[in-house]
Design an enzyme around this catalytic site. Sequence first.
Site, short mmCIF file in Angstrom:
data_model
loop_
_atom_site.label_atom_id
_atom_site.label_comp_id
_atom_site.label_asym_id
_atom_site.label_seq_id
_atom_site.Cartn_x
_atom_site.Cartn_y
_atom_site.Cartn_z
N ASP A 1 92.49 -2.62 53.74
CA ASP A 1 92.14 -3.00 52.37
C ASP A 1 91.25 -4.24 52.46
O ASP A 1 91.19 -4.92 53.49
CB ASP A 1 93.42 -3.30 51.60
CG ASP A 1 93.16 -3.44 50.10
OD1 ASP A 1 92.05 -3.08 49.67
OD2 ASP A 1 94.05 -3.92 49.39
N ASP B 1 99.91 -3.59 52.39
CA ASP B 1 100.97 -4.56 52.11
C ASP B 1 101.70 -4.31 50.80
O ASP B 1 102.66 -5.01 50.49
CB ASP B 1 100.40 -5.98 52.09
CG ASP B 1 99.32 -6.16 51.03
OD1 ASP B 1 99.00 -5.17 50.33
OD2 ASP B 1 98.79 -7.28 50.91
N ASP C 1 100.97 1.24 48.89
CA ASP C 1 100.46 1.61 50.22
C ASP C 1 101.46 2.42 51.03
O ASP C 1 101.10 3.00 52.05
CB ASP C 1 100.09 0.35 51.02
CG ASP C 1 98.89 -0.37 50.43
OD1 ASP C 1 98.00 0.31 49.91
OD2 ASP C 1 98.85 -1.61 50.51
#
Length: 828
Positions: free
Chosen positions: A517, A716, A720
Amino acid sequence: MAHAHCCQTHGHESTEGESHMTRDPVCGMTVDPDGAKPSHEHGGRLFHFCCQSCRDRFVSEPEAYLKAKDPVCGMSVDRAAARHFCRHEGEGFYFCSARCLEKFKADPASYLGERAAREPMPEGTKYTCPMHPEVVSDKPGDCPKCGMALEPMGVPTGEEGPNPELVDFTRRFWVSAALSLPLLVIAMGPMVGLPVRQWLGDQVAAWAELVLATPVVLWAARPFFKRGWQSIVNRSPNMWTLIAIGVGAAYGYSVVATLFPQVFPPSFRTHGGTVPVYFEAASVIVTLVFLGQVLELKARERTGSAIRALLDLSPKTARRISDDGSEQDVPVEELVVGDRIRVRPGESVPVDGIVEEGRSSLDESMISGEPIPVEKQAGDNVTGGTLNKNGSLIVRAEKVGADTMLSRIVEMVASAQRSRAPIQGMADRVAAYFVPAVVLVAVIAFVIWALVGPQPAMIHAIVAAVSVLIIACPCALGLATPMSVMTATGRGAQAGVLIRDAEALERFSRVDTLIVDKTGTLTEGRPELSDVVTVEGVDRQDLLQLAASLERGSEHPLAEAIVAGAQAEGLKTSPSQDFEAVTGKGVSGRISGKRVALGNRSMMADLGIDVSRLMARAEALQAEGKTAMYVAVDGKAGGLIAVADPIKETAAEAVRALHDLGLRIIMATGDNARTARAVAAKLGIDEVRTDVLPEDKKQIVDDLRAQGARVAMAGDGVNDAPALAAAEVGIAMGTGADVALESAGLTLVKGDLNGIVRARKLALATIGNIKQNLFFAFVYNGLGVPIAAGILYPVFGMLLSPMIAAAAMSLSSVSVIANALRLRRVSL
């Protein structure tokens, strides 16, 4: 910080000038009876305590805290009046004199060995094999598959004392060595100019060897024969099968040759007419196997040093602040969520919590792997086990006991060390056929030597068969993978890389694509004010003050960045009136009588404000990855406010390192294409996926895997978790949500790309180390068995002695262990 095996003084030692001090009979701390401390009268005597908890424990069971035994001399010591006290590995010890205390400090293990070896494990403890973790038992014993002693599962407390098997095997080794030395002198003396056998005569020498060898084989080697028999009963042949057969054959033959020499035909006799015996071979083989086992057990204990080091990080006591402001030291086990704790300079933080007061820098290197101390102030999170460097902090406990990050790390490391890597399956398949094949080779070698070997043919046949059995022990093969995995997981924990199991480590070594990300991984995740652009005639600080005043009431991250930027420049915000937020466009309101609007070009168009002269500058800022917002004052364009999420200082270097380690990097982000591509261009990211919704990340993983890519996903957040579970390897950034951590094979204590670099290096180093170990084990056995069988005899006239075979077998295991331990020093 005290290490696990350091004896440290706990509390304050009394001196002649401080005789009025007494000792808390429960925890051992010295207490001033004149101070406002809890006390209790028992048996006509007043006892004083450091805290109410100790008093309560004493009242419930006073007899348990009145006397203690000096571990050095055995004398009974009054706990409350003891002048000399020491805390070792979490347990307090009382001494009758300073002399006993000093002797204990010099060598605690010599006074605690037997006691610790007999220490019972907690009720409900399960036991498992270090080489076959699928074997689980309710009680200690030997593994039915490989014969190794079962070890307790779970997280070690650091107070178990020495390994009972190591203590036992060390004692048996020294007895074996003491008896084997004269045996060697009698048997091998003539080779070095000591004709001891001639002095004694063959018959007396044989009886002397029988007397010396019998305790070694029948007492010292008893665990070997027990394990060898169990392997046959369980139909799981292993190294102990070969050792038991080899030693038993050499000793049994020698006993018969000594007691009944007349039963042997000429093919068993030397040119002098005597029947040779091999007591020294049987005895020395046992001694060398014990030497290898002792070295192996000591080395395996070293693989747990990382867990013990982690356990040492957590202090045993904490300074709790009561509601009335008073402070007292209490055991960390008594802390509860919400307690306020003072952490003084040089002390370790006892819990996970939030700083309420104070400022200091904390050394987080043992947990995060980052060597630079981290500044902490009010509102910052702190992690239990980190070391306070200079200032004093008051911390409110958020997580205590088993819920702390340190406890979770220790549990994860302990669990990972018991896991198996898929590559071990190859070794297991080979081992399943290896032992029967070795026995067959030994039989064939015996038959060939007996039929066509030189005289005495039967003696050569016995030597060859025993040598084959001994040298082929597959211990090195079985240790190759577990030792590397145990060492690597401990090394990873020290570097802030937590490994769920060995399979995740092996999978990560094969990954070729990494999805990350942008926010929080490549960037700081905290937007900051970057630019303030004004039109002619508008003061920069006035524009920033108006924008910050308008955004003051908003909780949007961009608004917070503008307000923080204004405050950093010393600007004071004013209250807003008629505030209005337009979804997807911006905000407006009245500040100090002026009509102010802040938002995108669409909002400016709705308000009829011409921003054409600012558009080129806005586009340039956006091309740099910044979010540019127009500011209008009283219906006219006033300027631009730009906010950016700064790229982490370490990100560019980390991306280069990941490329060098063979990874293609894909950035999947919910940001717009222009901002994302600007960040990607600066960092050299291979591919960008923009405007990605949380549910899209799993689809990206599935698509890439369908194309043949081996994918690792780093994330995180809660959203996810599906993508982490779908990837070949999920990497959870340790600062994220618990569900992300549960879905991942690897967890990074500190959430940045450098952690992924360390994880990749560790994975590659570990799998390389395992392959080296397996190669060595296979080559060793592949070469050792034919040599022991006598393949070199026709060329060099050399037949391998069973003693040399035993030494080589032990050396092979120690070599594999030594190679695995190199992972402790691998650079990450």
